[in-house]
Design an enzyme around this catalytic site. Sequence first.
Site: not given
Ligand code: HEM
Length: 396
Positions: A213, A306
């Site tokens: 993450d 996601h």
């Molecule tokens: C428990 C809640 C969440 C979990 C477990 C989670 C987990 C992850 C994981 C594993 C990734 C893929 C790896 C990475 O690029 O970091 C990711 C990507 C991302 N997450 Fe989350 N996330 C959560 C909530 C959120 C929230 C609330 C937002 C914004 C409102 C968010 C925004 C993003 C963004 C912008 C990416 C990158 C997407 C890309 O361009 O590839 N995430 N998240």
Amino acid sequence: MSRRRLLGGGVAALGAAGVGAATGYAIAGNRAEEAVVGSATIPWRGVHQAGIDTVPPQAHSMFVGLNLQDRVGPEELIGILKVWTEDIGRLTTGAPALADTEAELALLPARLTVTVGLGPGVFDAIGLPDRRPSWLAPLPAFEIDRLEPEFTGGDLLIQVCSDDPVTVAHAVRVLIKNVRSLVTIAWTQRGFRRSRGTEESGTTMRNLMGQVDGTVNPTAGGTDFDALVWDDGSEQSWMEHGTSMVLRRIRIEMDTWDELDRPGREESMGRTLDTGAPLTGTSEFDEADFDATDRFGIPVIPPSSHMARARHTRDGERIFRRAYNYDDPPAPGELSNSGLLFASYQRDVLTQFLPIQQRLDEFDALNRWTTPIGSAVFAILPGVVDGGYLGQSLLE
Ligand code: HEM
């Protein structure tokens, strides 16, 4: 127990478990290594406050939301921020705070940083409503939200991060104690990542769902980062070199997540669990190919995943994420109480964070297992240079 007793027979009495190896005592090399972690410092004074572009993020964090007591006006707020400036300046270098009653605890900063922010309510309290940045307001209500008041809002934020949890506890205690007649605690949220030294420095963190993450993130200190994160003072001149922070406490339903098989877990994210690579690639930092389809014409990275939903739709929509895990005691009858302290920093909440959150609210495969239960927005103050104090550009 004295060191002499431990070395001279106490070890045998205690048995092999725990203290048996007497790590810090017997092996001089380890001792030096351990001391390095404890005595390491991060400069706090500077154009920006530390604790945002501080890499790697420290292993432990505590986010504390405070409310101002009714009688607090500009003079009292200046008082709070001056005391914090002095105390943070000391603590982050490994020196006791003013009137530190547990001075010895301050001697191992372990990369301590303290980052201070103002919530939306402060500006009316100090009679400067026009100085509130337009984005500094509670987020709109989302369908997915189940917000609990005990994790929501707040007039002031202190974000305390260190590689050592004792240091965090001490810093939080001192900072609050020294202003206690002027504030009340709205909430405290404790977070963690892997301990320092457990894995190679700079490894992307894993959340408690097991996912890598934080992969797609502006590089701290890079040119992109500066433009996306630091305020340039164009809307509110006093905010120059500050930023905004959104803190969302997101509960993870670990017990139902357990029921999903590995391919299902990977499809909900669009990335593999072992390396964190996109489903169209082989290693973590490979570019995702959202157009790739399998032999049936089905997208390899599901559009509902996601990653696909969170992906920015234009360059300026990017945010800097610096999350921590939480794992607190479950309520009676429940098996887990864990999740993510999702912290993101961006120049403008409305144009960067909000559109992403709106898309995730409309649909995100992860929503089945994640529920936002706390939410707060803060203006992170510019840094402190040359004898100044936190918030000086706003208050003078
Ligand atoms: C428990 C809640 C969440 C979990 C477990 C989670 C987990 C992850 C994981 C594993 C990734 C893929 C790896 C990475 O690029 O970091 C990711 C990507 C991302 N997450 Fe989350 N996330 C959560 C909530 C959120 C929230 C609330 C937002 C914004 C409102 C968010 C925004 C993003 C963004 C912008 C990416 C990158 C997407 C890309 O361009 O590839 N995430 N998240």
